[in-house]
Design an enzyme around this catalytic site. Sequence first.
Site, PDB file in Angstrom:
ATOM      1  N   TYR A 164      84.923  12.621  11.628  1.00 41.64           N
ATOM      2  CA  TYR A 164      84.128  13.533  10.861  1.00 41.64           C
ATOM      3  C   TYR A 164      84.168  14.681  11.568  1.00 41.64           C
ATOM      4  O   TYR A 164      84.200  15.966  11.385  1.00 41.64           O
ATOM      5  CB  TYR A 164      82.751  13.399   9.875  1.00 41.64           C
ATOM      6  CG  TYR A 164      82.105  14.447   9.463  1.00 41.64           C
ATOM      7  CD1 TYR A 164      82.049  14.499   8.092  1.00 41.64           C
ATOM      8  CD2 TYR A 164      81.078  15.138  10.242  1.00 41.64           C
ATOM      9  CE1 TYR A 164      81.689  16.018   7.198  1.00 41.64           C
ATOM     10  CE2 TYR A 164      80.265  16.384   9.171  1.00 41.64           C
ATOM     11  CZ  TYR A 164      81.030  16.082   7.234  1.00 41.64           C
ATOM     12  OH  TYR A 164      79.758  17.690   6.838  1.00 41.64           O
ATOM     13  N   GLN A 173      85.260  20.636   4.491  1.00 42.28           N
ATOM     14  CA  GLN A 173      85.473  18.912   4.607  1.00 42.28           C
ATOM     15  C   GLN A 173      84.781  18.043   3.902  1.00 42.28           C
ATOM     16  O   GLN A 173      85.416  17.403   3.258  1.00 42.28           O
ATOM     17  CB  GLN A 173      84.991  18.387   6.346  1.00 42.28           C
ATOM     18  CG  GLN A 173      84.374  17.497   6.751  1.00 42.28           C
ATOM     19  CD  GLN A 173      86.128  16.995   7.105  1.00 42.28           C
ATOM     20  OE1 GLN A 173      86.903  17.012   7.869  1.00 42.28           O
ATOM     21  NE2 GLN A 173      86.372  15.708   7.178  1.00 42.28           N
ATOM     22  N   GLU A 174      83.740  18.380   3.186  1.00 41.17           N
ATOM     23  CA  GLU A 174      82.879  17.013   2.086  1.00 41.17           C
ATOM     24  C   GLU A 174      83.788  17.479   0.752  1.00 41.17           C
ATOM     25  O   GLU A 174      83.525  16.655   0.370  1.00 41.17           O
ATOM     26  CB  GLU A 174      81.723  18.081   2.190  1.00 41.17           C
ATOM     27  CG  GLU A 174      80.726  17.249   3.105  1.00 41.17           C
ATOM     28  CD  GLU A 174      79.652  15.858   3.645  1.00 41.17           C
ATOM     29  OE1 GLU A 174      80.615  15.128   2.383  1.00 41.17           O
ATOM     30  OE2 GLU A 174      79.782  16.212   4.773  1.00 41.17           O
ATOM     31  N   SER A 175      84.229  18.434   0.988  1.00 40.93           N
ATOM     32  CA  SER A 175      84.793  18.360  -1.188  1.00 40.93           C
ATOM     33  C   SER A 175      85.291  19.691  -1.251  1.00 40.93           C
ATOM     34  O   SER A 175      86.564  18.873  -2.328  1.00 40.93           O
ATOM     35  CB  SER A 175      83.664  18.971  -1.622  1.00 40.93           C
ATOM     36  OG  SER A 175      83.316  20.756  -1.433  1.00 40.93           O
TER      37      SER A 175
END
Length: 409
Positions: free
Chosen positions: A396, A265-267
């Site tokens: 998110y 999700q982040e990167s």
Amino acid sequence: MKKINRRIVAASVLCLSTIAAGAQTKAQLDSMRAEYQRGIQAEKEEYDQYRQQAIEEYQMFEKALKAEYEEYVKSIKNVWGNNNMREDTKKEWVEYGKDKKSRSIVDFEKGKVRIEVALDNANENNPKVIEEKMSQAIESLLKSKGSTIPFESTVDKKKNVSKTPIMEGLVNIKNYEEGIKKEKLKSPSKNDEAKVIAKVIAKETPKQTTRIRGNDKKERKVVAVEMDLVPDKLSKCAAQYKNDVKRYSSTFKIEQPLIFAVIEQESSFNPKAVSPVKAYGLMQLMPKLGGLDAYRYVYKKNEAPSPSYLFVPHQNIELGTAYLRILMNLFSKVEDPDCRRLCAIAAYNTGAGNVCRAFTGKTNISQAVKEINKYSYSELYNYLTKRLHADEARKYVSGVSKKREKYMK
């Protein structure tokens, strides 16, 4: 700190002893409570003092590094101009050649790679030179182990991000297999896999051309090729970090599927990920916030980790997983473990205070937990994905939760 803790313990012991003796008075109990609260307040003030000191030290480091980075950016803009400058983002890894006249842009989210070579007038129409420079740029990407900072620094140490090439096994070479076989047959005793692949890609891939004007006032022809990452890039990327995820999952008692889901999700598994708010690495930690809290939790030191520290995958995964544990602990009074995980996911993105505020309008965790415990998992999921203050935070929670289900399989 030890002195404060002894005072708190002493007050607690005295309170229990007095109660046991049946001789307590309201005045005595009030005095004990006041002493206990003073101890808690003193400990908090000491922590805040050290935290602020760590933040100020990091800000001094950040200022010095920024000055060096601006010189590096200036050297790039001399070749590419202000409008064609490309930098690392959350999902893109950008790396320049030593002379700044070539660069690779890897989009981990879209699964695309773009290699660009800027040619001076003398070479811009020479096919042999173009192919040679393109081959060198592709080979450089295939062999690159990344760099914690892309320039020599007086305040930070430059080193490789990875022990092995970051793109190893990630570039889709299926359409080049025949050409690679033929190239290997030409000189079987001198085969360098990356060099051979790069040469074939440079030769066989259709080229795009544009023109740029650098800040040095020179015009240049830019030749570019594009490639795809392998179709199962996510599973291959995840495999690169499985040992680190397994290790820190065990250390901090955080399930592996959640760690993998947060990384994706982040990167999208980009180890050089940088967000607009200056969060760094695979799990996108901000040095002065989650990074500082996690470093203190793991190493008992008030120190904000540098971007270089956070770009190293195993260090980033360690602190990112530790930060998940901190958040789980903050919401430890949430009775349903699945609901507790949802709260931690939301807090990882928007902060524990904002999660609490969504339920009570205040940042007090104890008050929020009383409300949270009234919800089932599905009810809490719906609430968080609809009632958190920021659209990014709402997305998110759903994004990480869905990705976690994928890694559960």
